[in-house]
Design a protein around this motif. Structure first.
Motif, PDB file in Angstrom:
ATOM      1  N   TRP A  28       0.732  -0.971  -0.144  1.00  0.00           N
ATOM      2  CA  TRP A  28       0.247   0.085  -0.176  1.00  0.00           C
ATOM      3  C   TRP A  28       0.907   0.814   0.129  1.00  0.00           C
ATOM      4  O   TRP A  28       0.677   1.967  -0.372  1.00  0.00           O
ATOM      5  N   TRP A  29       2.109   1.004   0.997  1.00  0.00           N
ATOM      6  CA  TRP A  29       2.747   2.530   0.300  1.00  0.00           C
ATOM      7  C   TRP A  29       3.520   2.152  -1.004  1.00  0.00           C
ATOM      8  O   TRP A  29       3.856   3.770  -1.422  1.00  0.00           O
ATOM      9  N   LEU A  30       3.573   1.395  -1.470  1.00  0.00           N
ATOM     10  CA  LEU A  30       4.280   1.332  -2.870  1.00  0.00           C
ATOM     11  C   LEU A  30       2.995   1.635  -4.305  1.00  0.00           C
ATOM     12  O   LEU A  30       3.299   2.337  -4.852  1.00  0.00           O
ATOM     13  N   TRP A  31       1.688   1.751  -3.559  1.00  0.00           N
ATOM     14  CA  TRP A  31       0.635   1.804  -3.921  1.00  0.00           C
ATOM     15  C   TRP A  31      -0.176   3.878  -4.288  1.00  0.00           C
ATOM     16  O   TRP A  31       0.180   4.190  -5.232  1.00  0.00           O
ATOM     17  N   THR A  32       0.615   3.770  -3.082  1.00  0.00           N
ATOM     18  CA  THR A  32       0.502   5.626  -2.930  1.00  0.00           C
ATOM     19  C   THR A  32       1.388   6.667  -3.234  1.00  0.00           C
ATOM     20  O   THR A  32       1.422   7.016  -4.301  1.00  0.00           O
ATOM     21  N   SER A  33       3.264   5.776  -3.666  1.00  0.00           N
ATOM     22  CA  SER A  33       3.685   6.066  -4.214  1.00  0.00           C
ATOM     23  C   SER A  33       3.479   6.646  -5.662  1.00  0.00           C
ATOM     24  O   SER A  33       3.858   7.540  -6.342  1.00  0.00           O
ATOM     25  N   THR A  34       3.237   5.458  -5.527  1.00  0.00           N
ATOM     26  CA  THR A  34       2.705   5.017  -7.585  1.00  0.00           C
ATOM     27  C   THR A  34       1.284   6.072  -8.328  1.00  0.00           C
ATOM     28  O   THR A  34       1.365   7.100  -8.971  1.00  0.00           O
ATOM     29  N   LEU A  35       0.531   6.203  -6.781  1.00  0.00           N
ATOM     30  CA  LEU A  35      -1.140   7.386  -7.570  1.00  0.00           C
ATOM     31  C   LEU A  35      -0.513   8.536  -6.908  1.00  0.00           C
ATOM     32  O   LEU A  35      -0.454  10.256  -8.153  1.00  0.00           O
TER      33      LEU A  35
END
Length: 463
Positions: A28-35
């Motif tokens: 989810w931190w990686l996902w947040t970074s992508t977003l």
């Protein structure tokens, strides 16, 4: 009515929970970074307008800058994959994102045409270098049976961020182009900060261990060089098929606007038709994922290739904005199926210690398609007409579907390599040693097959 509505609402809540549950915090931190990264992607949207309207350069020069930006992505596809395996996922992300932030900010200040072209190349190279690391890290930290869901959620974040940034870019450009460059630089640097503070290294074997184990891991990593990846015939066949499909999908932003313009439609008409793509992905990617995540990847890739090819092929019969929008619906469905399934297939074909390089070569297929598609569509439309372009898309989509069907006939339905929890998402680590090169997957399945009483990890849908 009063009974059905609560049940329907409860069903939607349960579906949402099942979609996002079970994924690790690091994802989810990686996902947040992508977003965040995609929310700030303004420059790619208004670059042509900036060069032609604000700086007064010709359309040809703007096209040259766009090509150099794409060429930078081609170069970094391989370099980013090698860095992800050698330096690690986290250092590669930090270097790529920090470099992107600095180069984007610099691009807003340079005025000389040669300098602009050079910095645009650097921006393309820096921004694309992070993609293999992101995909490899996602494969490291997510269980095999959850990967199709994870890749779909990441793809959803990319499109949500792009949709918002595309709308915001117009307003920002009216105020100040320089502000757009600086805002994107700041948001990209914020992504690097998130990575630095919240994401540990996920590369297999990066947490050390005893000397013997480290030595074996080093030997496994050394055996997965770029040459070995390029000699992996099955994987390179997938890359070739991915290139064909990518060339077709690129026509949504390359051939479609030109063809609509030649047919007398306005830029606003094109914007209205192509907006359906982003709206559908944001609205339907998660429900579509629930439908496909446990289905046969061979069929999914065949179907998605046909939807892409014939979706664009139907454009030959479009005579109104509404019909154009309907064709966009067809190939967008193919895109939603193809993206997570294809990425999962790459993970499945990649030895654990070579994931970065494999993802880098896979990313290269899309980067090359971004260079080839404009040349192909322009030449075909100028010499033969748009009808020929859409007919060729149908042919290419059909060829890709046949290729996937033939290639995956011998591929196991599920990934037999076990997932080792607590080891940075390493699945089948010992069984993967020395697996690079031609026939790597066959040896991986043979070496890492679990005992007869153990059930293989369910990864149908991610391939």
């Amino acid at each position: 009515m009063s009974v059905t509505s609560p049940r329907r609402a409860a069903g939607l809540r349960r579906a949402a929970r099942e979609t996002v549950s079970g994924l690790p915090r690091e994802f989810w931190w990686l996902w947040t970074s992508t977003l965040v990264n995609r929310l700030g992607a303004f420059v790619a949207t208004f670059m042509a307008l900036y060069l032609t309207l604000d700086r007064g350069y010709s359309a040809s020069y703007a096209g040259l800058v766009a090509s150099l930006h794409g060429l930078g992505g081609v170069v970094s596809s391989l370099g980013g994959g090698v860095m992800a395996d050698r330096l690690g996922r986290r250092p590669t992300l930090l270097i790529a994102q920090a470099s992107t932030a600095l180069s984007v900010a610099l691009l807003g200040f340079v005025r000389d045409p040669v300098s602009i072209a050079g910095v645009a190349f650097l921006v393309g190279m820096a921004s694309n270098a992070s993609r293999p690391a992101v995909q490899a890290m996602m494969a490291d930290i997510v269980r095999p049976e959850d990967r199709v869901r994870a890749f779909s959620l990441n793809y959803w974040a990319i499109n949500l961020g792009f949709a918002v940034s595309s709308m915001a870019a117009g307003f920002i450009a009216e105020f100040s182009y320089l502000a757009g460059f600086l805002i994107e630089a700041a948001m990209t640097m914020a992504c690097a900060i998130v990575v630095f503070l919240k994401l540990p290294e996920s590369r297999p074997g990066s947490d050390g261990g005893d000397g013997g184990e480290s030595g074996r891991e080093a030997g496994a990593e050394a055996s997965v060089g770029l040459v070995a990846v390029l000699r992996d015939r099955r994987f390179m066949s997938v890359v070739g098929l991915s290139f064909l499909v990518a060339v077709v999908f690129q026509q949504g932003s390359v051939g479609l606007p030109v063809a609509m313009g030649r047919a007398g439609f306005t830029p606003a008409d094109y914007g209205l038709a192509v907006a359906v793509n982003g709206i559908l992905i944001v609205a339907l990617q998660i429900p579509v994922t629930r439908l496909i995540e446990h289905r046969d990847p061979k069929r999914l890739l065949v179907v998605s290739s046909l939807l892409a090819g014939y979706g664009f092929g139907l454009t030959a019969f479009a005579g109104s904005v509404g019909v154009f929008a309907l064709t966009v619906c067809v190939w967008t469905l193919g895109e939603m199926i193809n993206a997570p399934t294809q990425t999962g297939l790459v993970v499945r074909l990649s030895p654990v210690h070579g994931r970065g390089r494999y993802q880098g070569v896979y990313t290269l297929s899309w980067s090359l398609a971004a260079l080839v598609a404009p040349l192909m569509s322009g030449a075909v439309i100028d010499r033969l007409g748009a009808q020929w372009l859409w007919g060729m898309c149908a042919v290419v989509g059909t060829a890709a579907a046949v290729g996937y069907g033939a290639l995956m006939r011998s591929l196991p339905q599920e990934d037999d390599r076990p997932y080792v929890d607590g080891q940075g998402g390493q699945d089948g680590q010992d069984g993967d040693k020395g697996l690079a090169g031609a026939g790597a997957v066959d040896r991986a399945v043979a070496d890492a097959r679990p005992s007869a009483d153990a059930r293989p990890s369910a990864e149908a849908g991610t391939a």
